[in-house]
Design an enzyme around this catalytic site. Structure first.
Site, PDB file in Angstrom:
ATOM      1  N   ASP A 215       0.838  -1.203   0.000  1.00  0.00           N
ATOM      2  CA  ASP A 215       0.000   0.000   0.000  1.00  0.00           C
ATOM      3  C   ASP A 215       0.871   1.252   0.000  1.00  0.00           C
ATOM      4  O   ASP A 215       2.045   1.203   0.401  1.00  0.00           O
ATOM      5  CB  ASP A 215      -0.886   0.045   1.248  1.00  0.00           C
ATOM      6  CG  ASP A 215      -1.890  -1.091   1.271  1.00  0.00           C
ATOM      7  OD1 ASP A 215      -2.179  -1.656   0.207  1.00  0.00           O
ATOM      8  OD2 ASP A 215      -2.372  -1.401   2.382  1.00  0.00           O
TER       9      ASP A 215
HETATM   10  N1  URA Z   1      -1.359  -5.899   3.871  1.00  0.00           N
HETATM   11  C1  URA Z   1      -1.825  -4.624   3.901  1.00  0.00           C
HETATM   12  O1  URA Z   1      -2.849  -4.353   4.502  1.00  0.00           O
HETATM   13  N2  URA Z   1      -1.122  -3.678   3.260  1.00  0.00           N
HETATM   14  C2  URA Z   1       0.039  -3.920   2.614  1.00  0.00           C
HETATM   15  O2  URA Z   1       0.629  -3.003   2.035  1.00  0.00           O
HETATM   16  C3  URA Z   1       0.514  -5.235   2.597  1.00  0.00           C
HETATM   17  C4  URA Z   1      -0.202  -6.203   3.234  1.00  0.00           C
END
Ligand code: URA
Length: 252
Positions: A120
């Site tokens: 993310d």
């Molecule tokens: N899980 C999440 O919620 N975000 C990420 O970036 C990776 C795994």
């Protein structure tokens, strides 16, 4: 941002390349620019100045120099470990947001070196980049169940019940997560370490939300056999041992 590149040359089987392509690939310039260097007599092959762009270079055998700089053939596939900072989305192009590719050398796009999976925008940590499509495909396949470890800063203290919930598989609105390992992290009491073998959208944040915890920071510290061991915002090439380990877990 400064990028740290540690180059490990992986030997390739002997094959040929046109001289202009070889120069363009090595110096990260266009073929037109490469042809100009060749015409100007800046390139020698085995101590002879070559002005013909069509000249066939035998890779890993011919010694090609740009002035006094020895050029080494790029391996067919390249593998990099990047420690992603916050504020960049895992995509190659986006009109509205900064992307991880903005932080990387421009030849990544030219050589089709892409991220394997996603983090993310506000997640930091280990992101693998490669142009080895088959390996990338296998690594993100749900069939393969590659483990990833994250450190999450959360707004509650985890307890035995939370650990058991993760172990039994967290029920989410649209699916039940596979068993995951949850433990407290030595970083601090509001930090938890979680190991999962899936990679669904916002999965870690959603799993914590299911036990009433909000994730304030998320950092990926491992991906299969790879361990994040470089400062934030830096990149290094994988060692040949790491590449072999990835191949091994993907049965390649
Ligand atoms: N899980 C999440 O919620 N975000 C990420 O970036 C990776 C795994």
């Amino acid at each position: 941002m400064q990028l740290l590149l540690i180059i490990v040359v992986i030997q390739e089987k002997m094959k040929n390349s046109r001289l202009d392509k070889f120069i363009a690939d090595n110096l990260n310039i266009t073929r037109k620019q490469a042809r100009s260097l060749i015409c100007k007599g800046n390139i020698t092959v085995n101590e002879t100045i070559i002005t013909n762009s069509n000249y066939q270079v035998t890779l890993n055998e011919d010694r090609v120099y740009f002035n006094s700089e020895l050029l080494i053939a790029k391996p067919k596939f390249q593998y990099f470990l990047f420690n992603k900072p916050k504020g960049y989305i895992t995509a190659s192009k986006d009109r509205a947001h900064n992307t991880v590719v903005d932080l990387l050398p421009s030849y990544f796009i030219k050589d089709k070196i892409m991220p394997v999976g996603r983090l993310d925008k506000d997640t930091t940590g280990l992101l693998l980049f490669t142009n080895d499509g088959e390996l990338a495909h296998r690594l993100i396949s749900p069939k393969r169940a590659i483990y990833k470890t994250y450190i999450a800063k959360i707004d509650k203290l985890i307890n035995e019940e939370d650990i058991l919930t993760f172990k039994n598989g967290v029920e989410l609105s649209d699916f039940k997560a596979l068993p995951a390992e949850l433990k407290t992290s030595e970083i601090g009491e509001y930090y938890a370490q979680v190991k999962i073998c899936e990679g669904k959208f916002h999965q870690v944040k959603r799993m914590f939300a299911a036990i009433g915890a909000n994730v304030e920071e998320l950092d990926r510290i491992s991906f299969g056999p790879l361990i994040k061991d470089i400062p934030i915002g830096t990149i290094r090439e994988l060692t040949s041992v790491e590449v072999k380990e990835l191949y091994s877990i993907c049965n390649m």
